[in-house]
Write a protein that holds these residues in place. Sequence first.
Motif, PDB file in Angstrom:
ATOM      1  N   ALA A 197       0.896  -0.913  -0.101  1.00 20.55           N
ATOM      2  CA  ALA A 197      -0.328   0.071  -0.130  1.00 20.55           C
ATOM      3  C   ALA A 197       1.131   1.210   0.333  1.00 20.55           C
ATOM      4  CB  ALA A 197      -0.903  -0.055   0.885  1.00 20.55           C
ATOM      5  N   GLU A 198       1.804   1.250   0.871  1.00 23.43           N
ATOM      6  CA  GLU A 198       2.687   2.169   0.880  1.00 23.43           C
ATOM      7  C   GLU A 198       3.810   2.835  -0.394  1.00 23.43           C
ATOM      8  OE1 GLU A 198       5.459   1.420   3.729  1.00 23.43           O
ATOM      9  OE2 GLU A 198       3.312   2.185   5.506  1.00 23.43           O
ATOM     10  N   ALA A 199       3.389   1.784  -1.033  1.00 26.15           N
ATOM     11  CA  ALA A 199       4.923   2.193  -2.553  1.00 26.15           C
ATOM     12  C   ALA A 199       3.168   2.474  -3.522  1.00 26.15           C
ATOM     13  CB  ALA A 199       4.580   0.529  -3.313  1.00 26.15           C
ATOM     14  N   VAL A 200       2.382   1.352  -3.125  1.00 29.25           N
ATOM     15  CA  VAL A 200       1.434   2.176  -4.372  1.00 29.25           C
ATOM     16  C   VAL A 200       0.881   3.074  -4.133  1.00 29.25           C
ATOM     17  CG1 VAL A 200      -1.150   2.369  -4.807  1.00 29.25           C
ATOM     18  CG2 VAL A 200      -0.202   0.340  -4.407  1.00 29.25           C
ATOM     19  N   SER A 201       0.627   4.382  -2.649  1.00 30.73           N
ATOM     20  CA  SER A 201       0.725   5.827  -2.981  1.00 30.73           C
ATOM     21  C   SER A 201       1.622   6.653  -3.409  1.00 30.73           C
ATOM     22  CB  SER A 201       0.798   5.836  -1.401  1.00 30.73           C
ATOM     23  OG  SER A 201       0.235   6.860  -0.581  1.00 30.73           O
ATOM     24  N   SER A 202       2.640   5.618  -3.082  1.00 28.15           N
ATOM     25  CA  SER A 202       4.255   6.871  -3.114  1.00 28.15           C
ATOM     26  C   SER A 202       3.935   6.903  -4.403  1.00 28.15           C
ATOM     27  CB  SER A 202       5.391   6.356  -2.773  1.00 28.15           C
ATOM     28  OG  SER A 202       6.611   6.888  -3.042  1.00 28.15           O
ATOM     29  N   HIS A 203       4.188   5.467  -5.190  1.00 31.06           N
ATOM     30  CA  HIS A 203       4.246   5.980  -7.477  1.00 31.06           C
ATOM     31  C   HIS A 203       2.275   6.799  -8.072  1.00 31.06           C
ATOM     32  CE1 HIS A 203       6.812   2.532  -6.923  1.00 31.06           C
ATOM     33  NE2 HIS A 203       6.910   2.982  -8.148  1.00 31.06           N
ATOM     34  N   LEU A 204       1.794   6.805  -7.344  1.00 29.24           N
ATOM     35  CA  LEU A 204       0.762   7.348  -7.370  1.00 29.24           C
ATOM     36  C   LEU A 204       0.608   9.425  -6.975  1.00 29.24           C
ATOM     37  CD1 LEU A 204      -2.538   5.923  -5.835  1.00 29.24           C
ATOM     38  CD2 LEU A 204      -2.376   6.145  -8.703  1.00 29.24           C
ATOM     39  N   GLU A 205       1.254   9.133  -5.969  1.00 27.43           N
ATOM     40  CA  GLU A 205       1.718  10.715  -5.907  1.00 27.43           C
ATOM     41  C   GLU A 205       2.536  11.317  -6.779  1.00 27.43           C
ATOM     42  OE1 GLU A 205       3.534  13.020  -2.284  1.00 27.43           O
ATOM     43  OE2 GLU A 205       1.237  11.828  -1.911  1.00 27.43           O
ATOM     44  N   MET A 206       3.553  10.651  -6.993  1.00 25.97           N
ATOM     45  CA  MET A 206       4.472  10.490  -8.161  1.00 25.97           C
ATOM     46  C   MET A 206       4.461  10.964  -9.554  1.00 25.97           C
ATOM     47  SD  MET A 206       8.445   8.450  -8.627  1.00 25.97           S
ATOM     48  CE  MET A 206       7.760   7.950  -9.620  1.00 25.97           C
ATOM     49  N   MET A 207       3.509  10.363 -10.251  1.00 29.23           N
ATOM     50  CA  MET A 207       3.007  10.743 -11.341  1.00 29.23           C
ATOM     51  C   MET A 207       1.809  10.951 -11.640  1.00 29.23           C
ATOM     52  SD  MET A 207       4.857   8.481 -13.017  1.00 29.23           S
ATOM     53  CE  MET A 207       3.548   8.181 -14.540  1.00 29.23           C
ATOM     54  N   THR A 208       1.324  11.757 -10.421  1.00 25.02           N
ATOM     55  CA  THR A 208       0.261  12.239 -10.859  1.00 25.02           C
ATOM     56  C   THR A 208       0.244  14.209 -10.172  1.00 25.02           C
ATOM     57  OG1 THR A 208      -0.698  11.581  -8.176  1.00 25.02           O
ATOM     58  CG2 THR A 208      -1.080  10.868 -10.598  1.00 25.02           C
ATOM     59  N   GLY A 209       1.716  14.164  -9.144  1.00 23.68           N
ATOM     60  CA  GLY A 209       1.575  15.454  -8.572  1.00 23.68           C
ATOM     61  C   GLY A 209       0.889  15.438  -7.793  1.00 23.68           C
ATOM     62  N   THR A 210       0.008  14.364  -7.145  1.00 18.75           N
ATOM     63  CA  THR A 210      -0.740  15.011  -6.258  1.00 18.75           C
ATOM     64  C   THR A 210      -0.475  14.017  -4.861  1.00 18.75           C
ATOM     65  OG1 THR A 210      -2.786  15.197  -7.518  1.00 18.75           O
ATOM     66  CG2 THR A 210      -3.348  15.050  -5.936  1.00 18.75           C
ATOM     67  N   ASP A 211      -1.217  14.619  -4.177  1.00 15.89           N
ATOM     68  CA  ASP A 211      -1.459  13.885  -2.967  1.00 15.89           C
ATOM     69  C   ASP A 211      -2.148  13.165  -2.267  1.00 15.89           C
ATOM     70  OD1 ASP A 211       0.634  16.488  -1.645  1.00 15.89           O
ATOM     71  OD2 ASP A 211      -1.083  17.295  -0.789  1.00 15.89           O
TER      72      ASP A 211
END
Length: 379
Positions: A197-211
């Motif tokens: 879950a932490e990896a998913v959250s980190s990648h989503l934030e990096m790719m979208t620029g959204t918190d």
Amino acid sequence: MRVDLDAVASFSRTGDEGGQRAADSLETLTGIPANCQLTRTALVDADGLSVFLGDSWERISVEFDGALTGRAVLSFDEAFADHVEDELGVGAAALPEVANILTSGFVDVWAADDEDTIEIEPPDRLEDEHRVVQDAAVIDDCAFVFESQIVLSSTQGTCRFAVLPDVESFGSYVTEPDAEFALSDLANHIQVASVSAEAVSSHLEMMTGTDATLVESHVDFVPVERVPSLLDDAAYEGAIFESEGVVDSVIAILFDETEPGAVAELLLGDADPGAEMAESAVSELGNITASGFIDQWANALDTTIDISTPSHVRDAGRAVLDTVAAAYGERADTIAVVNATITLGPDVTCRVCTFPSPEDADQLADIADNLAADASEES
């Protein structure tokens, strides 16, 4: 560490029976047809247990003791509470009685095959959320939960009925003296869920620029035929993958929009970029996100795990998971599902459901062991 999913299934089925008995007891009390829409056995990060149980208009706790010790936590939404109060004509006093009846129905099933009885205490309105995990089966910072969702006909309301057994009592209940099964074996699965879950959250934030905010992560142990019930009927858009290697799995990365076009706007800066471009963006984001945590699994085993080309999906949640259930239906009775929920800004929620092959349960256990060892070394 090894997890016997057949052993999990045996007491999961008892939980199923308890949920249905609870619904039957409520129907007897109210005279209104009641159904148990969902029953599941879950392992939840204790810090996220309140979130797992969902928003609640009111919560009531009922403690029990005997052959099995613990507490039931009943979360009533306003529509359900109003309907029950109107039908019984006793106002807010109806909810404690409903909590008492549901809990009695559930524990009667667990007491049926035991020499000891199970006594329940008077219901208690739960105002302190921290008490949700009090005396629950908390092992290595995770809680074991039997959850049922009870509905009454002619109303949209729901009662989320969660039973949290005391860890020592529950361990004795489910483990035979000569069995090689322990609750701590299951508890280590939370390590896999949390890291994923932490990896998913980190990648989503990096790719979208959204918190990106990790709402909660947990592991469901469910009969294969009940896999579709893990999602609601809301419309989801996302991507489905398959991984192959030491762990074969199906991965669903699904976005639920509060506002139409929110996912496309989040990814492309355009709420209406065209179907082909939007599908491509969603699939690519899913691909990078899935690869992020699958790579962590592979690194924990010092190997590689290949991931397939994404398959774009847009459908109701239950329909999406129907396909997954069909894929596993001939191979296993019970499956462990690694779940995570992440919010991206105010309008988009990402649900990640990972379905490791039941035949690879030992490999998943090894991943959990190695991740725990790595975390210990870092601390």
